[in-house]
Design an enzyme around this catalytic site. Structure first.
Site, mmCIF file in Angstrom:
data_model
loop_
_atom_site.group_PDB
_atom_site.id
_atom_site.type_symbol
_atom_site.label_atom_id
_atom_site.label_comp_id
_atom_site.label_asym_id
_atom_site.label_seq_id
_atom_site.Cartn_x
_atom_site.Cartn_y
_atom_site.Cartn_z
ATOM 1 N N HIS A 1 17.478 -36.389 -9.293
ATOM 2 C CA HIS A 1 16.869 -36.836 -8.023
ATOM 3 C C HIS A 1 15.363 -36.547 -7.986
ATOM 4 C CE1 HIS A 1 20.771 -37.800 -6.399
ATOM 5 N NE2 HIS A 1 21.207 -36.616 -6.818
ATOM 6 N N LYS B 1 5.694 -4.178 -4.706
ATOM 7 C CA LYS B 1 7.153 -3.998 -4.716
ATOM 8 C C LYS B 1 7.763 -4.185 -3.330
ATOM 9 C CE LYS B 1 10.916 -2.510 -6.866
ATOM 10 N NZ LYS B 1 11.460 -3.510 -7.792
ATOM 11 N N LYS C 1 11.593 -14.727 -12.262
ATOM 12 C CA LYS C 1 11.206 -13.639 -13.168
ATOM 13 C C LYS C 1 10.097 -14.101 -14.107
ATOM 14 C CE LYS C 1 12.395 -10.807 -11.567
ATOM 15 N NZ LYS C 1 13.221 -10.770 -10.395
ATOM 16 N N GLU D 1 6.782 -14.506 -12.142
ATOM 17 C CA GLU D 1 6.086 -13.343 -11.586
ATOM 18 C C GLU D 1 5.546 -12.405 -12.638
ATOM 19 O OE1 GLU D 1 8.289 -11.005 -8.732
ATOM 20 O OE2 GLU D 1 10.080 -10.999 -9.942
ATOM 21 N N TRP E 1 -2.882 -2.653 -1.601
ATOM 22 C CA TRP E 1 -2.597 -4.079 -1.815
ATOM 23 C C TRP E 1 -3.332 -4.786 -0.691
ATOM 24 C CZ3 TRP E 1 -0.231 -8.128 0.839
ATOM 25 C CH2 TRP E 1 0.148 -9.225 0.058
ATOM 26 N N ARG F 1 3.523 -0.191 -5.154
ATOM 27 C CA ARG F 1 3.384 -0.760 -3.812
ATOM 28 C C ARG F 1 2.079 -1.564 -3.648
ATOM 29 N NH1 ARG F 1 6.830 1.665 -0.113
ATOM 30 N NH2 ARG F 1 5.484 0.985 1.578
ATOM 31 N N GLU G 1 16.595 -17.317 -10.019
ATOM 32 C CA GLU G 1 16.142 -15.970 -10.342
ATOM 33 C C GLU G 1 15.436 -15.937 -11.701
ATOM 34 O OE1 GLU G 1 15.634 -13.423 -8.788
ATOM 35 O OE2 GLU G 1 15.585 -11.771 -10.228
ATOM 36 N N ASN H 1 -1.124 2.166 5.788
ATOM 37 C CA ASN H 1 -0.287 1.091 5.246
ATOM 38 C C ASN H 1 0.165 0.255 6.433
ATOM 39 O OD1 ASN H 1 1.607 -0.480 3.858
ATOM 40 N ND2 ASN H 1 3.195 1.091 3.985
ATOM 41 N N GLY H 2 -0.102 -1.063 6.397
ATOM 42 C CA GLY H 2 0.310 -1.915 7.509
ATOM 43 C C GLY H 2 -0.823 -2.847 7.907
ATOM 44 N N CYS I 1 0.852 -1.179 0.000
ATOM 45 C CA CYS I 1 0.000 0.000 0.000
ATOM 46 C C CYS I 1 0.890 1.231 0.000
ATOM 47 C CB CYS I 1 -0.930 0.105 1.203
ATOM 48 S SG CYS I 1 -2.091 -1.254 1.327
HETATM 49 C C1 AGP Z 1 11.470 -9.617 -7.055
HETATM 50 O O1 AGP Z 1 11.225 -9.563 -8.405
HETATM 51 C C2 AGP Z 1 10.324 -9.652 -6.180
HETATM 52 N N1 AGP Z 1 9.263 -8.849 -6.578
HETATM 53 C C3 AGP Z 1 10.538 -9.926 -4.722
HETATM 54 O O2 AGP Z 1 10.933 -11.275 -4.657
HETATM 55 C C4 AGP Z 1 11.538 -9.077 -3.917
HETATM 56 O O3 AGP Z 1 12.842 -9.343 -4.339
HETATM 57 C C5 AGP Z 1 11.359 -9.392 -2.425
HETATM 58 O O4 AGP Z 1 10.071 -9.024 -2.029
HETATM 59 C C6 AGP Z 1 12.388 -8.716 -1.555
HETATM 60 O O5 AGP Z 1 12.293 -7.335 -1.610
HETATM 61 P P1 AGP Z 1 13.423 -6.413 -0.968
HETATM 62 O O6 AGP Z 1 14.657 -6.619 -1.777
HETATM 63 O O7 AGP Z 1 12.891 -5.008 -1.079
HETATM 64 O O8 AGP Z 1 13.603 -6.849 0.431
#
Ligand code: AGP
Length: 609
Positions: A505, A604, A486, A489, A74, A27, A482, A100-101, A2
């Site tokens: 395995h 984010k 990507k 997501e 969010w 956010r 990674e 926010n929270g 948020c």
């Molecule tokens: C990455 O593409 C993500 N959206 C997510 O995994 C992110 O890296 C994670 O939430 C950690 O965020 P930070 O680096 O701000 O702690």
């Protein structure tokens, strides 16, 4: 998650609220709203959807005024809907609040407030706050906030207004970030500096358990207990244009192509070829801490965790030290022990991830020192750490992390070299060629990015593929994780990252013509084994894409398509191997017409646990 925003000025601030919300949309983006003080009344507009939907709504139902608050959501408590969208109002409609929270004791408060006669109109935890304000309001919004926060348990960044005090916003913080912007004849409050850069570069940061009162003529801060607090004003170096798309279709594409410069910026003034030395003086880490450290623990979430794994391999090889990388959410759940000689690194681009903050707080008393590796040097994580290693990536707006990941790898490469130098596990003669190679990395990255059109072609050809296995070994195992993250997501395609050696395995059972394997095969200490993995996939009818060195005839023979990268020292190949994977995910998502910068269900900054 948020985003909250507020502006107090002596002109119409609605365009500023909307602009600020657009900047905060990363956010959270399932619903949005504003509340504006207008001629002694609170005018509220809310929608389910994005900021552009709110703008559309305001075109047919306009509102204006010199003071107001806004929110982009969010969802945590209550599904995305107009009713659940912030700002929320009290029973009388004279108070409005954004949050926010998470309020942990909201249910008990709600039952009590209902019994007192308050009428609830949302499914959110937030609504209890505004009804508490209503109970406590007695002519001073600031006092009402002070009494209200005393009843709240959980995390909150709030901003609120009252129609009886139409010139002011009162904000409070306990957990999620609150930034104050000091303009000329106007004041701002926001979750993030990116929403303020259009107006001012003069900012201060509210600490936990502090309250700010903002009017057009200035900002006054106090603790929850009422003691005045003098806040230092910092002048930001980020420029407003750094958060524009600069001709790219999406922020993510712009950020991918900025990566060579991120590495250049990170290396700047931290390396000396002449002396063969690495300088991390800007991080404020006493080299004695390196010398004393018997173990290193890296703590992070998501993409930052993957950068931590790359850091582990670098530190093990260069610094000859035992290293553990921990998911922050798991570490805090465990009975984690370490001796006082352990150096802890928190890795977080935002510096506000709730699990990472909590995990670092849980171990800090046992640690030799805690170092924050972050792109937000004024974040909570940075403020609570003993040293701060800046990843110099500039603002990242795309929700999927790209350039901050590369910035983290650059910072961790320097950290590993500095650590090894202090521990004397490698001397200047061995460091010098590594420095030279690191300095060549940005140019090599540009060579890979120049071939983006080929990667786009392949991504389009593979659009119908629904399952991917990303395979890598040793320092490219984290890159396989990674690459899979990507693709998941932003393109919503099923992808798994695996260590090449683990394939036999279990995952090998999945291989058939419907599963594409994306193999990372730079010529390094595990090269032959990775070629073996590819053969095993082919023998079972699976399709193979590979990232390999430009001149690698073997890889070309075994893979259906190769994404070529220049030859590079094996310790730094992740800077190059990650690029085709980011581009592959980007082009797949863009070709499907998906919302690349704001993928569904994500945010984010994950400031909830
Ligand atoms: C990455 O593409 C993500 N959206 C997510 O995994 C992110 O890296 C994670 O939430 C950690 O965020 P930070 O680096 O701000 O702690």
């Amino acid at each position: 998650m948020c985003g909250i925003i507020g502006c107090a000025a002596s002109r119409d601030i609605v365009p500023d609220l909307l602009e600020g919300l657009r900047r905060l949309e990363y956010r959270g983006y399932d619903s949005a709203g504003i509340a504006v003080l207008n001629g002694g009344r609170i005018e509220r507009r809310r929608v389910k959807g994005k900021i552009r939907d709110l703008e559309d709504h305001l075109r047919s139902s306009s509102v204006a005024g010199p003071c107001g608050i806004g929110h982009t959501r969010w969802a945590t408590h209550g599904r995305p809907s107009e009713d659940n969208a912030h700002p929320h109002t009290d029973c009388t409609g004279t108070l409005a609040l954004v949050h926010n929270g998470i309020i942990e004791n909201y249910w008990a408060l709600k039952e009590r407030l209902r019994a007192e006669g308050h009428v609830f109109r949302t499914e959110t935890d937030t609504e209890v706050i505004v009804h508490l304000l209503e109970n406590h309001y007695n002519g001073s919004l600031e006092e009402a906030v002070r009494r209200t926060v005393a009843e709240l348990e959980g995390s909150f960044a709030v901003a609120c207004v009252s129609h009886r005090e139409p010139d002011r916003i009162v904000a409070a913080r306990n957990g999620p970030p609150v930034v104050i912007g000091h303009g000329s004849g106007e004041s701002f409050v926001s979750s993030d500096i990116t929403a303020l850069l259009q107006h001012t570069r003069r900012v201060s940061y509210l600490a936990d358990r502090e309250i700010a009162v903002l009017t057009s003529s200035g900002v006054r801060c106090t603790t929850f207990a009422g003691e005045p607090v003098e806040k230092p004003v910092e002048v930001l170096t980020w420029e407003a244009e750094m958060i524009e798309k600069k001709g790219f279709a999406h922020f993510m594409a712009k950020e991918i192509f900025e990566q060579p410069d991120v590495v250049r910026d990170s290396l700047k003034s931290r390396l000396s070829l002449e002396s063969g030395r690495v300088f991390l003086g800007d991080a404020g880490i006493d080299p004695k801490i390196f010398r004393d450290s018997k173990r290193v623990v890296l703590v992070a979430c998501g993409t930052s965790y993957h950068a931590g794994l790359v850091g582990k391999y670098l530190l093990e090889t260069l610094g000859r030290v035992p290293v553990d990388v921990e998911y922050a959410s798991e570490l805090r759940a465990r009975d984690f022990t370490m001796d006082r000689g352990t150096l802890v690194l928190g890795i977080s681009q935002s510096g506000e991830t709730a699990d990472t903050l909590a995990a670092l707080r849980a171990v800090r008393d046992q640690a030799r020192a805690v170092v924050a590796v972050t792109n937000s040097v004024n974040s909570t994580m940075a403020r609570e750490a003993d040293g701060v290693l800046n990843t110099h990536s500039g603002p990242e707006i795309g929700v999927a992390a790209t350039k901050t990941f590369v910035g983290q790898m650059a910072a961790l490469s320097l950290f590993a070299l500095a650590f090894a130098q202090a521990k004397k596990t490698i001397g200047p003669e061995a460091v010098r060629p590594l420095i030279e190679e690191l300095q060549r990395v940005p140019h090599k990255m540009e060579t890979v990015l120049a071939r983006a059109a080929d990667i786009e072609r392949v991504a389009r050809n593979f659009l119908s593929c629904e399952h991917y296995l990303f395979l890598g070994r040793w320092i490219n195992f984290p890159i396989a994780l990674e690459g899979a993250l990507k693709l998941k997501e932003i393109s919503y395609t099923h992808a798994e990252g695996y260590a090449g050696g683990e394939m036999k395995h279990g995952p090998i059972a999945l291989i058939d013509e419907g599963m594409t394997t994306l193999a990372l095969v730079p010529r390094d200490r595990v090269y032959e084994k990775m070629l073996g993995n590819i053969s095993e996939v082919q023998a079972r009818g699976g399709r193979v894409l590979a990232v390999a060195f430009e001149n690698d005839a073997k890889a070309r023979n075994v893979a259906e398509e190769v994404f070529p990268i220049p030859e590079v020292h094996q310790l730094f190949s992740p800077f190059l191997t990650v690029l085709p994977l980011q581009l592959f995910a980007y082009y797949a998502a863009a070709a499907k017409g998906l919302d690349v910068d704001q993928p569904r269900n994500l945010a984010k900054s994950v400031t909830v646990e």
